[in-house]
Design a protein around this motif. Structure first.
Motif, mmCIF file in Angstrom:
data_model
loop_
_atom_site.group_PDB
_atom_site.id
_atom_site.type_symbol
_atom_site.label_atom_id
_atom_site.label_comp_id
_atom_site.label_asym_id
_atom_site.label_seq_id
_atom_site.Cartn_x
_atom_site.Cartn_y
_atom_site.Cartn_z
ATOM 1 N N TYR A 99 0.861 -1.181 -0.121
ATOM 2 C CA TYR A 99 0.192 0.141 0.005
ATOM 3 C C TYR A 99 0.948 1.436 0.160
ATOM 4 O O TYR A 99 1.834 1.218 0.647
ATOM 5 C CB TYR A 99 -0.857 0.020 1.261
ATOM 6 C CG TYR A 99 -2.047 -1.140 1.169
ATOM 7 C CD1 TYR A 99 -2.429 -1.839 0.390
ATOM 8 C CD2 TYR A 99 -2.215 -1.674 2.606
ATOM 9 C CE1 TYR A 99 -3.219 -2.827 0.062
ATOM 10 C CE2 TYR A 99 -3.180 -2.785 2.654
ATOM 11 C CZ TYR A 99 -3.841 -3.390 1.467
ATOM 12 O OH TYR A 99 -4.252 -4.297 1.612
ATOM 13 N N GLN A 100 0.398 2.140 -0.860
ATOM 14 C CA GLN A 100 1.097 3.469 -0.873
ATOM 15 C C GLN A 100 0.794 4.316 0.217
ATOM 16 O O GLN A 100 -0.458 4.383 0.557
ATOM 17 C CB GLN A 100 1.008 4.164 -2.051
ATOM 18 C CG GLN A 100 1.245 3.335 -3.434
ATOM 19 C CD GLN A 100 2.772 3.067 -3.472
ATOM 20 O OE1 GLN A 100 3.476 4.141 -3.175
ATOM 21 N NE2 GLN A 100 3.354 2.193 -3.698
ATOM 22 N N LYS A 101 1.478 5.086 0.909
ATOM 23 C CA LYS A 101 1.250 6.128 1.994
ATOM 24 C C LYS A 101 0.407 7.374 1.225
ATOM 25 O O LYS A 101 0.915 7.648 0.377
ATOM 26 C CB LYS A 101 2.512 6.627 2.696
ATOM 27 C CG LYS A 101 3.258 5.336 3.524
ATOM 28 C CD LYS A 101 4.242 5.946 4.207
ATOM 29 C CE LYS A 101 4.684 4.802 4.881
ATOM 30 N NZ LYS A 101 5.138 4.593 6.231
ATOM 31 N N GLU A 102 -0.494 7.863 2.007
ATOM 32 C CA GLU A 102 -1.118 8.835 1.379
ATOM 33 C C GLU A 102 -0.215 10.256 1.500
ATOM 34 O O GLU A 102 0.711 10.283 2.216
ATOM 35 C CB GLU A 102 -2.349 9.302 2.264
ATOM 36 C CG GLU A 102 -3.203 8.146 2.255
ATOM 37 C CD GLU A 102 -4.134 7.963 0.952
ATOM 38 O OE1 GLU A 102 -4.354 9.215 0.412
ATOM 39 O OE2 GLU A 102 -4.424 6.751 0.643
ATOM 40 N N GLU A 103 -0.323 11.097 0.358
ATOM 41 C CA GLU A 103 0.352 12.093 0.042
ATOM 42 C C GLU A 103 0.185 12.997 1.470
ATOM 43 O O GLU A 103 -0.897 13.518 2.043
ATOM 44 C CB GLU A 103 0.163 12.845 -0.952
ATOM 45 C CG GLU A 103 1.069 13.751 -1.239
ATOM 46 C CD GLU A 103 0.800 14.469 -2.605
ATOM 47 O OE1 GLU A 103 0.885 15.836 -2.923
ATOM 48 O OE2 GLU A 103 0.374 13.712 -3.505
ATOM 49 N N GLU A 112 5.695 -1.182 6.407
ATOM 50 C CA GLU A 112 4.700 -1.060 5.236
ATOM 51 C C GLU A 112 3.662 -2.112 5.508
ATOM 52 O O GLU A 112 3.835 -3.297 5.872
ATOM 53 C CB GLU A 112 5.432 -1.236 3.949
ATOM 54 C CG GLU A 112 6.575 -0.019 3.819
ATOM 55 C CD GLU A 112 7.036 -0.081 2.316
ATOM 56 O OE1 GLU A 112 6.850 0.589 1.442
ATOM 57 O OE2 GLU A 112 8.081 -1.197 2.061
#
Length: 128
Positions: A99-103, A112
């Protein structure tokens, strides 16, 4: 003698394929592997077992799809635990998503997060 050694090896091999042989036992083993790896199973599907024969030996083959979420390292451990739980299985496919971290989300030291999808074929020895 060579004959008794061969028979002993056959019995040992049959015992490997006798491990979890029913759908409920398979599901239980998957949830135990998830608990040991500290991941959460989010999906689990299974087909009815199909009969297959290899080298004159009858097997019941279960096709299983399992999805789980957790820390990425824990997901890899889960995959290893599944392999340990089912030595007479093949992992047909593995998909891991990180999962990508939110901006704007702070960079934390925590692990992660991600998900894993495993497609398995589990072979169970069918006694005559």
């Amino acid at each position: 003698t060579r004959l008794s050694e061969a028979k002993s090896r056959i019995v040992a091999t049959e015992n490997e394929f006798r491990k979890p042989a029913e759908s409920v036992e398979i599901n239980t083993a998957l949830f135990e592997a998830a608990e040991k790896a500290n991941v959460t199973i989010t999906g689990l599907t299974s087909s009815l077992p199909k009969e297959e024969e290899l080298n004159g030996i009858a097997f019941r083959v279960f096709s299983i799809n399992v999805a789980a979420e957790g820390d990425v390292v824990a997901l890899l451990i889960f995959s290893e635990k599944v392999s340990e739980s089912f030595p007479a299985a093949t992992i047909e496919s593995v998909e891991i998503e990180v999962y990508q971290k939110e901006e704007g989300e702070e960079e934390k030291k925590e692990s992660e997060k991600g998900s894993i999808n495993l497609s398995l074929k589990i072979y169970a020895y069918k006694s005559k």
